[in-house]
Design a protein around this motif. Structure first.
Motif, PDB file in Angstrom:
ATOM      1  N   HIS A  39     -12.690  -0.778   0.361  1.00 17.34           N
ATOM      2  CA  HIS A  39     -11.273  -0.388   0.251  1.00 17.34           C
ATOM      3  C   HIS A  39     -10.620  -1.049  -0.980  1.00 17.34           C
ATOM      4  CE1 HIS A  39      -7.753   1.216   2.822  1.00 17.34           C
ATOM      5  NE2 HIS A  39      -7.455   1.299   1.531  1.00 17.34           N
TER       6      HIS A  39
ATOM      7  N   GLY B 253       0.855  -1.194   0.000  1.00 19.33           N
ATOM      8  CA  GLY B 253       0.000   0.000   0.000  1.00 19.33           C
ATOM      9  C   GLY B 253       0.877   1.225   0.000  1.00 19.33           C
ATOM     10  N   VAL B 254       0.319   2.318  -0.505  1.00 19.09           N
ATOM     11  CA  VAL B 254       1.089   3.566  -0.461  1.00 19.09           C
ATOM     12  C   VAL B 254       1.004   4.183   0.935  1.00 19.09           C
ATOM     13  CG1 VAL B 254      -0.812   4.984  -1.399  1.00 19.09           C
ATOM     14  CG2 VAL B 254       1.537   5.794  -1.594  1.00 19.09           C
ATOM     15  N   GLY B 255      -0.164   4.065   1.558  1.00 12.70           N
ATOM     16  CA  GLY B 255      -0.333   4.562   2.926  1.00 12.70           C
ATOM     17  C   GLY B 255       0.303   3.580   3.885  1.00 12.70           C
TER      18      GLY B 255
ATOM     19  N   MET C 100       1.718  -3.630  -7.340  1.00  5.37           N
ATOM     20  CA  MET C 100       2.016  -3.366  -5.921  1.00  5.37           C
ATOM     21  C   MET C 100       2.723  -4.571  -5.295  1.00  5.37           C
ATOM     22  SD  MET C 100      -1.605  -1.563  -5.009  1.00  5.37           S
ATOM     23  CE  MET C 100      -1.373  -1.347  -3.231  1.00  5.37           C
TER      24      MET C 100
ATOM     25  N   LEU D 174       0.141   2.942  -8.116  1.00  2.00           N
ATOM     26  CA  LEU D 174      -1.318   2.913  -8.001  1.00  2.00           C
ATOM     27  C   LEU D 174      -1.982   4.253  -8.293  1.00  2.00           C
ATOM     28  CD1 LEU D 174      -1.107   4.432  -5.243  1.00  2.00           C
ATOM     29  CD2 LEU D 174      -1.472   2.262  -4.138  1.00  2.00           C
TER      30      LEU D 174
ATOM     31  N   ARG E 185      -8.256   7.384   3.728  1.00  2.00           N
ATOM     32  CA  ARG E 185      -8.231   6.481   4.879  1.00  2.00           C
ATOM     33  C   ARG E 185      -9.462   6.730   5.716  1.00  2.00           C
ATOM     34  NH1 ARG E 185      -5.172   3.638   2.978  1.00  2.00           N
ATOM     35  NH2 ARG E 185      -3.124   2.943   3.673  1.00  2.00           N
TER      36      ARG E 185
HETATM   37  C1  GLV Z   1      -4.347   1.688   0.053  1.00  2.00           C
HETATM   38  O1  GLV Z   1      -5.155   2.112   0.803  1.00  2.00           O
HETATM   39  C2  GLV Z   1      -3.002   2.157  -0.005  1.00  2.00           C
HETATM   40  O2  GLV Z   1      -2.576   2.886   0.894  1.00  2.00           O
HETATM   41  O3  GLV Z   1      -2.313   1.813  -0.957  1.00  2.00           O
END
Ligand code: GLV
Length: 339
Positions: free
Chosen positions: A289, A77-79, A301, A102, A242
């Motif tokens: 999500h 995930g990016v977060g 990813m 993404l 989020r």
């Molecule tokens: C998904 O929520 C992410 O952070 O990639």
């Protein structure tokens, strides 16, 4: 015989991606998708050299306590608000995320939610599937929604994903306003046709407000009752960032009372549990999500997570150079990676 390093993968992943990892290391991949308790994570991470985890795996100081072995932890995930990066750094563990790959898919999905919420796609489909169309004498003025084209798009948090969302607005002939910690360079603003405004103005002017903020303690309830009260009654709110950035209880109240026209939500406070009041409303589109969940992007990813693990453990062409590290300085404290 050399003993292979061990990597734990906290959930099922694309077999071909796992196979690539398994060319170098001993892979222990969970066969079932489920959350792991802190105690389970602690135990799993104590016995491996690398790990691939995701948002539902919370890795903090207590999980890392006493761990002398783990070298790399790749987040799918990016977060990465599920990771305590400072604690990982203190423990000498390289952390990584999956930025960039993404951006475009998440931007597509933000538009999917904007359009679906504005034009009542979810509610109309539920009505049709319930067999209510036939014999309903549906009227010419039933199912009226809101136009998207020609309206004002507000973007709160203007990183790469926000910019990708803004670029798409040109095709809908929209005015784009944004609010961000810092102003974008002028050429980027021009390309996105976006104008920086203060948060109160963004709230007042946006017909569509899309949230693309990272989740930090300061951003908790960045959109709460007070912010919702400043928005147009005809506005649509989209959260693809989020859960917890929006006060879901306050949002449900505003949607129920007609103080906000509609919402499109991909993330929730306390997910996978969704606030029960949201589930009762027809003017909100809900999804589990999945903003980054396109075939290509989720594979991308997973591959980036594997690239980070392999590079950090000293394998492959990029040995010693993980592509997307969050705390690269950690590597200075390691012995020279295996060539
Ligand atoms: C998904 O929520 C992410 O952070 O990639």
């Amino acid at each position: 015989m050399t003993v292979k390093l061990k990597v734990w993968v906290s959930r099922p992943l694309f077999p071909e991606v796992l196979a690539r990892l398994a060319e170098y290391v001993d892979v222990q991949a969970e066969a079932v998708e489920r959350p792991h308790s802190a105690a389970e994570l602690k135990e799993k991470l104590a016995g491996v050299d690398g790990a691939i985890v995701a948002l539902s795996d919370r890795v903090d100081a207590s999980v890392l306590e006493g761990n002398r072995r783990l070298k790399v932890l790749a987040n799918l995930g990016v977060g990465y608000n599920n990771l305590d990066v400072e604690a990982l750094t203190r423990a000498g563990v390289l952390a990584s995320n999956t930025p960039e790959v993404l951006n475009e898919s998440v931007a597509d999905y933000a538009w999917a939610l904007m359009l679906a919420a504005a034009r009542r796609v979810g509610a109309a489909e539920r009505w049709l599937r319930a067999g209510q169309w036939a014999g309903s004498r549906m009227r010419f003025d039933d199912w009226l929604g809101l136009d998207v084209h020609g309206r004002t798009l507000g973007i709160l948090g203007m990183g790469r994903i926000g910019q990708a969302i803004a670029r798409r607005a040109a095709g809908f002939d929209m005015r784009v306003l944004y609010h961000n910690r810092s102003r974008l360079p002028e050429p980027v603003e021009r390309e996105c046709r976006a104008t920086l405004v203060g948060k109160p103005e963004l709230l007042r002017q946006a017909d569509f407000l899309v949230l693309v903020l990272p989740f930090t303690p300061e951003n908790r309830h960045a959109i709460g009752a007070a912010e919702l009260a400043q928005m147009k009654r005809t506005a649509v709110l989209v959260n693809i960032a989020r859960g917890g950035i929006v006060d879901d209880a306050a949002l449900a109240e505003a949607l129920r009372d007609g103080r906000l026209a509609a919402a499109g939500l991909d993330v929730f406070e306390g997910e996978p549990v969704v606030h029960p009041d949201l589930l009762l409303l027809d003017n909100v589109v809900l999804s589990p999500h999945i903003a980054s969940a396109s075939e290509d992007t989720r594979r991308g990813m997973a591959n980036i997570a594997v690239d980070n693990v392999l590079a950090a453990l000293g394998y492959g062409e990029a040995a010693g150079k993980p592509p997307t590290p969050l705390n690269p300085a950690v590597m200075n404290r390691w012995k020279a990676p295996k060539a």
